[in-house]
Scaffold this active site. Sequence first.
Site: not given
Length: 397
Positions: A113, A184, A209-210, A356
């Site tokens: 990312f 990560d 928050y995912k 996605r």
Amino acid sequence: MGAALPRKELFDIPEGVIYLDGNSLGVLPKGAVARATEVIRDEWGGQLIKAWNTAGWMALPAGVGDTIAGLIGAPAGAVATGDTLSIKVYQALAASLRMRPDRRVILSDNGNFPSDLYMAEGLINTIDKGYVLRTPAPVDVLDAITDEVAVVMLTQVDYRTGRMHNVQEVTQAAHAAGAVMIWDLAHSAGAVPVDMTASHAEFAVGCTYKYLNGGPGAPAFIYARPDIILDLQPALSGWLGHAAPFAMEQAYRPAMSTERLRVGTPSIVQLSILQEALKVWEGVDMADLRAASIRLSETFIAEVEARCASLTLASPRDPAMRGSQVSFAFENGYPAMQALIERGVIGDFRAPDIMRFGFTPLYLDQAEIVRAAEIIEDVISNEVWRDPKYHMRSRVT
Ligand SMILES: *Cc1c(COP(=O)(O)O)cnc(C)c1O
């Protein structure tokens, strides 16, 4: 056997929405609104500054950290919460470089990312001692682990393709070469089984928050292997990581625990929401969750491929190599996704051409997946995406 999945009744999801974006922003757990209201009105409003003690605010970051520890195979006390994932990446990287002072290479991959890579760049520039960041393709990472490498920093599940690194294999290779390992877990925590203790990696970081449904801007987490914590030198030496914050000493003295990875005042409202959100995991067996995730994603791939020849699978076909998301490459992916969102199928778009879709077995079932594929077929085969209104780019894609 763990709790039956899905557990839709624990969430507030708008009518008519098939939500395939829980890998980017999880949905609202039902208890969150009441909890936030209580914290704001009764604790903040009613107890004011006393609430740091009377409502247990000061202990909240560690308490939430212990719950997250349970989801990533870490012992209680090994996870600190707060700040954002980018900050936690910086902390883990900076501490790792101090652990290998003779080495100058940070190894990541070109699928990581961007923020993780940007934070590495920023740290390299700040230290200004000739550090370099290497980013081979994900498949070439193992070969790039040499004895020049101070730290290997990888995101287990590739945010774009869903490709998964083998945590055990890469960590062992890093350690064999004398490097520190940072994982990560942004797209792993709450998505795939994770066992930090078994991995023996020094650090893990992630956001909440995912797949953990903590809400926009929910605090991040950092795990440090218990045997290294007391040697770890915090780069962000804020007062709440101090051994005695309220002694107001002139000089920094790190806390004798994972608390030394805290920085400043915790975001109490968000942390409280997160604490509530984590209750939906009670009784969930991660092996069951993984099995359900694979069933959903396999159904999705089969249905979409049977209906839409112009979409190309951009994720590994082998479910064992894939996290809890599926991506398809499509030249007109941006407008196609906008058309899907308008029809209630919410996924997202990642440049240059990736559509996605995330799979969250806590609140998705097979029927929704088939329905989503039908709607995708409509948008693609009828070229609904050609409508100019779907081509206007928003700030967030
Ligand atoms: C989502 C994500 C981030 C976001 O970082 P924030 O600081 O929370 O905005 C960082 N890294 C990875 C790998 C991610 O998936």
